[in-house]
Enzyme design. Structure first.
Site, PDB file in Angstrom:
ATOM      1  N   TYR A  52       0.845  -1.198   0.000  1.00 30.36           N
ATOM      2  CA  TYR A  52       0.000   0.000   0.000  1.00 30.36           C
ATOM      3  C   TYR A  52       0.880   1.248   0.000  1.00 30.36           C
ATOM      4  O   TYR A  52       1.685   1.463   0.921  1.00 30.36           O
ATOM      5  CB  TYR A  52      -0.949   0.021   1.211  1.00 30.36           C
ATOM      6  CG  TYR A  52      -2.041  -1.041   1.147  1.00 30.36           C
ATOM      7  CD1 TYR A  52      -2.357  -1.689  -0.047  1.00 30.36           C
ATOM      8  CD2 TYR A  52      -2.759  -1.393   2.281  1.00 30.36           C
ATOM      9  CE1 TYR A  52      -3.354  -2.660  -0.100  1.00 30.36           C
ATOM     10  CE2 TYR A  52      -3.761  -2.361   2.236  1.00 30.36           C
ATOM     11  CZ  TYR A  52      -4.041  -2.989   1.031  1.00 30.36           C
ATOM     12  OH  TYR A  52      -5.020  -3.950   0.978  1.00 30.36           O
ATOM     13  N   SER A 216     -13.332  -3.626   0.281  1.00 34.00           N
ATOM     14  CA  SER A 216     -14.127  -2.707  -0.552  1.00 34.00           C
ATOM     15  C   SER A 216     -15.620  -2.869  -0.296  1.00 34.00           C
ATOM     16  O   SER A 216     -16.408  -3.103  -1.228  1.00 34.00           O
ATOM     17  CB  SER A 216     -13.791  -2.893  -2.032  1.00 34.00           C
ATOM     18  OG  SER A 216     -12.484  -2.441  -2.300  1.00 34.00           O
ATOM     19  N   PRO A 217     -16.046  -2.705   0.948  1.00 37.23           N
ATOM     20  CA  PRO A 217     -17.459  -2.935   1.274  1.00 37.23           C
ATOM     21  C   PRO A 217     -18.426  -1.933   0.656  1.00 37.23           C
ATOM     22  O   PRO A 217     -19.625  -2.184   0.652  1.00 37.23           O
ATOM     23  CB  PRO A 217     -17.479  -2.831   2.811  1.00 37.23           C
ATOM     24  CG  PRO A 217     -16.273  -2.033   3.174  1.00 37.23           C
ATOM     25  CD  PRO A 217     -15.236  -2.385   2.144  1.00 37.23           C
ATOM     26  N   GLY A 221     -17.979  -2.972  -8.819  1.00 39.96           N
ATOM     27  CA  GLY A 221     -16.896  -3.291  -9.752  1.00 39.96           C
ATOM     28  C   GLY A 221     -15.581  -3.417  -9.002  1.00 39.96           C
ATOM     29  O   GLY A 221     -15.549  -3.655  -7.792  1.00 39.96           O
ATOM     30  N   PHE A 222     -14.502  -3.254  -9.732  1.00 48.86           N
ATOM     31  CA  PHE A 222     -13.181  -3.352  -9.105  1.00 48.86           C
ATOM     32  C   PHE A 222     -12.691  -1.919  -8.902  1.00 48.86           C
ATOM     33  O   PHE A 222     -12.095  -1.327  -9.769  1.00 48.86           O
ATOM     34  CB  PHE A 222     -12.247  -4.151 -10.019  1.00 48.86           C
ATOM     35  CG  PHE A 222     -10.990  -4.626  -9.338  1.00 48.86           C
ATOM     36  CD1 PHE A 222     -11.025  -5.690  -8.451  1.00 48.86           C
ATOM     37  CD2 PHE A 222      -9.766  -4.010  -9.582  1.00 48.86           C
ATOM     38  CE1 PHE A 222      -9.866  -6.133  -7.824  1.00 48.86           C
ATOM     39  CE2 PHE A 222      -8.605  -4.445  -8.958  1.00 48.86           C
ATOM     40  CZ  PHE A 222      -8.662  -5.518  -8.081  1.00 48.86           C
ATOM     41  N   GLU A 224     -14.506   0.707  -8.970  1.00 48.75           N
ATOM     42  CA  GLU A 224     -15.093   1.607  -9.974  1.00 48.75           C
ATOM     43  C   GLU A 224     -15.777   2.807  -9.334  1.00 48.75           C
ATOM     44  O   GLU A 224     -16.002   3.828  -9.963  1.00 48.75           O
ATOM     45  CB  GLU A 224     -16.090   0.854 -10.848  1.00 48.75           C
ATOM     46  CG  GLU A 224     -15.401   0.109 -11.979  1.00 48.75           C
ATOM     47  CD  GLU A 224     -16.310  -0.874 -12.660  1.00 48.75           C
ATOM     48  OE1 GLU A 224     -17.428  -0.490 -13.015  1.00 48.75           O
ATOM     49  OE2 GLU A 224     -15.902  -2.040 -12.822  1.00 48.75           O
TER      50      GLU A 224
HETATM   51  N1  NAP Z   1      -7.030  -8.014   0.119  1.00 47.92           N
HETATM   52  C1  NAP Z   1      -7.166  -7.286  -0.968  1.00 47.92           C
HETATM   53  O1  NAP Z   1      -6.891  -7.721  -2.086  1.00 47.92           O
HETATM   54  C2  NAP Z   1      -7.660  -5.883  -0.825  1.00 47.92           C
HETATM   55  C3  NAP Z   1      -7.973  -5.125  -1.956  1.00 47.92           C
HETATM   56  C4  NAP Z   1      -8.436  -3.821  -1.757  1.00 47.92           C
HETATM   57  C5  NAP Z   1      -8.574  -3.297  -0.487  1.00 47.92           C
HETATM   58  N2  NAP Z   1      -8.232  -4.061   0.598  1.00 47.92           N
HETATM   59  C6  NAP Z   1      -8.386  -3.546   1.971  1.00 47.92           C
HETATM   60  O2  NAP Z   1      -9.731  -3.148   2.129  1.00 47.92           O
HETATM   61  C7  NAP Z   1      -9.791  -1.803   2.581  1.00 47.92           C
HETATM   62  C8  NAP Z   1     -11.021  -1.173   2.044  1.00 47.92           C
HETATM   63  O3  NAP Z   1     -10.981  -1.064   0.629  1.00 47.92           O
HETATM   64  P1  NAP Z   1     -11.629   0.190  -0.081  1.00 47.92           P
HETATM   65  O4  NAP Z   1     -10.950   1.414   0.373  1.00 47.92           O
HETATM   66  O5  NAP Z   1     -11.677  -0.062  -1.539  1.00 47.92           O
HETATM   67  O6  NAP Z   1     -13.094   0.109   0.567  1.00 47.92           O
HETATM   68  P2  NAP Z   1     -14.383   0.985   0.635  1.00 47.92           P
HETATM   69  O7  NAP Z   1     -14.630   1.256   2.071  1.00 47.92           O
HETATM   70  O8  NAP Z   1     -15.433   0.265  -0.140  1.00 47.92           O
HETATM   71  O9  NAP Z   1     -14.061   2.331  -0.137  1.00 47.92           O
HETATM   72  C9  NAP Z   1     -13.502   3.429   0.521  1.00 47.92           C
HETATM   73  C10 NAP Z   1     -13.654   4.625  -0.365  1.00 47.92           C
HETATM   74  O10 NAP Z   1     -15.052   4.920  -0.458  1.00 47.92           O
HETATM   75  C11 NAP Z   1     -15.231   6.298  -0.196  1.00 47.92           C
HETATM   76  N3  NAP Z   1     -16.557   6.585   0.333  1.00 47.92           N
HETATM   77  C12 NAP Z   1     -17.440   7.462  -0.236  1.00 47.92           C
HETATM   78  N4  NAP Z   1     -18.555   7.531   0.482  1.00 47.92           N
HETATM   79  C13 NAP Z   1     -18.392   6.708   1.537  1.00 47.92           C
HETATM   80  C14 NAP Z   1     -19.239   6.382   2.633  1.00 47.92           C
HETATM   81  N5  NAP Z   1     -20.460   6.934   2.751  1.00 47.92           N
HETATM   82  N6  NAP Z   1     -18.798   5.519   3.554  1.00 47.92           N
HETATM   83  C15 NAP Z   1     -17.580   4.969   3.407  1.00 47.92           C
HETATM   84  N7  NAP Z   1     -16.716   5.240   2.381  1.00 47.92           N
HETATM   85  C16 NAP Z   1     -17.132   6.107   1.455  1.00 47.92           C
HETATM   86  C17 NAP Z   1     -14.149   6.629   0.784  1.00 47.92           C
HETATM   87  O11 NAP Z   1     -13.941   8.024   0.765  1.00 47.92           O
HETATM   88  P3  NAP Z   1     -13.797   8.826   2.155  1.00 47.92           P
HETATM   89  O12 NAP Z   1     -12.435   8.529   2.655  1.00 47.92           O
HETATM   90  O13 NAP Z   1     -14.007  10.226   1.756  1.00 47.92           O
HETATM   91  O14 NAP Z   1     -14.867   8.308   3.074  1.00 47.92           O
HETATM   92  C18 NAP Z   1     -12.983   5.846   0.211  1.00 47.92           C
HETATM   93  O15 NAP Z   1     -12.367   6.565  -0.839  1.00 47.92           O
HETATM   94  C19 NAP Z   1      -8.475  -1.171   2.118  1.00 47.92           C
HETATM   95  O16 NAP Z   1      -8.095  -0.068   2.906  1.00 47.92           O
HETATM   96  C20 NAP Z   1      -7.542  -2.324   2.302  1.00 47.92           C
HETATM   97  O17 NAP Z   1      -7.121  -2.373   3.647  1.00 47.92           O
HETATM   98  C21 NAP Z   1      -7.802  -5.325   0.443  1.00 47.92           C
END
Ligand code: NAP
Length: 306
Positions: A52, A216-217, A221-222, A224
């Protein structure tokens, strides 16, 4: 925050993990404020990976939390290894050992609570993984082990050699990326939903006490975009909002509560760097959606039942 036991480790962990993949977007004061607020909210389980920000995210986190031995005792640290930018994947003993040393150094700690293998390596030699894990475990550098993005057969292959339990499998899962749930409805049918893309990983993890950590809760998409507020998902947003109003919480809380309602006792990994969004995610730990609400949200996302 409410806790669950991570796999069969006996380790209680907050039901929501804080992903740090995006922490390098914050400046120093904002990063310090974010991690302080997270800890105050009881969100003390932090998910990292050596890749990361090319290592920067771990270093920024350690500085933001002003890592020292007393802080270290109050938090849980998970990191991942096995991705090698410029090559692809590497589960060799040498790489795993070197990667963990790098993470420990950047995180300014002597040990990881959990180490995950980040993405499957086609050239995996499970005997080498076993040697690496045993060396790290006996040196006290890693307390628990798991995987990410792996299917049941890949896990079985590792388990044939690795003596430590595999306690977690971090997998992509959201309301709009729910393939692991969808395929369970379409068994033996001729439609697209019946395609078993992951070897029934959801039931496998439940059977083997492996905690699923949805990553990515909030994304569709991936990476997206975020489905909340997106005009691509009008019905889903309307349904989530309708339920949020009934519970007097935000749409974010309900979207997170949908994952937590699944009886597999998952530990979603948030990615937000916004304290209010994190606070809303944490609130979901206290909400138990009804069966009717869970299915209504699932269907509103466009998922089809047989
Ligand atoms: N094992 C793997 O292959 C893998 C792959 C990807 C990620 N991960 C892990 O999973 C974690 C989460 O992934 P992700 O960041 O893609 O997840 P996510 O929580 O689905 O997405 C976070 C993004 O969504 C935005 N967002 C917009 N509105 C939101 C709302 N109402 N509530 C929450 N978020 C909102 C956030 O912006 P704001 O900051 O402005 O809220 C942030 O940019 C990563 O940090 C990493 O630790 C693991």
């Amino acid at each position: 925050m409410r806790t669950i036991t991570l796999g069969n480790s006996g380790l209680p962990v907050p039901v929501i993990a804080v992903g740090c993949m995006r922490i390098n977007r914050l400046d120093k004061p904002a990063a310090a404020a974010f991690v302080k607020n997270a800890v105050d909210l009881g969100a003390i389980f932090f998910d990292h990976a050596d890749v990361y920000g090319d290592g920067l995210c771990e270093a920024i986190f350690a500085e933001a939390i002003a890592m020292n031995s007393s802080i270290r005792q109050k938090i849980l640290l998970q990191s991942k290894c096995g991705i090698r930018p410029g090559i692809a994947f590497d589960f060799s003993k040498k790489h795993i050992l070197e990667a963990v040393e790098g993470s420990l150094k950047r995180l300014k700690t002597d040990y990881l609570d959990v180490l995950l293998l980040h993405r499957p390596d086609a050239l995996v030699e499970p005997e080498e993984v076993a040697e690496a894990f045993s060396a790290l475990h006996s040196a006290g550098k890693v307390r628990n082990f798991g995987v990410s993005n792996q299917n049941p057969t890949q896990i079985r292959l590792l388990k044939k050699y690795v003596p430590q339990p595999l306690v977690a499998n971090q997998l992509q899962l959201s309301i709009t990326n729910a393939n692991m749930i969808t395929q369970g409805f379409h068994v033996n049918m001729a439609d697209d939903g019946a395609v078993n893309r992951d070897g029934s990983i959801l039931d496998f993890c439940r059977l083997h006490d492996i905690t699923i950590q949805p990553w990515s809760p909030f994304q569709y998409g991936f990476f997206e975009g975020v489905f909340l507020g997106s005009d691509k998902f009008p019905k889903l947003n309307a349904k989530i909002h309708e339920i949020a109003v009934q519970y007097h919480v935000s749409d974010t809380t309900i979207a997170m509560a949908w994952l937590l309602r699944h009886p597999a006792k998952m530990q979603p990994v948030t990615g937000t760097m916004n304290v209010e969004h994190l606070r809303d995610c944490v609130k979901a730990a206290d909400i138990n959606l009804t069966r009717e609400e869970w299915y209504a949200i699932y269907l509103a996302a466009g998922n089809i039942l047989p």
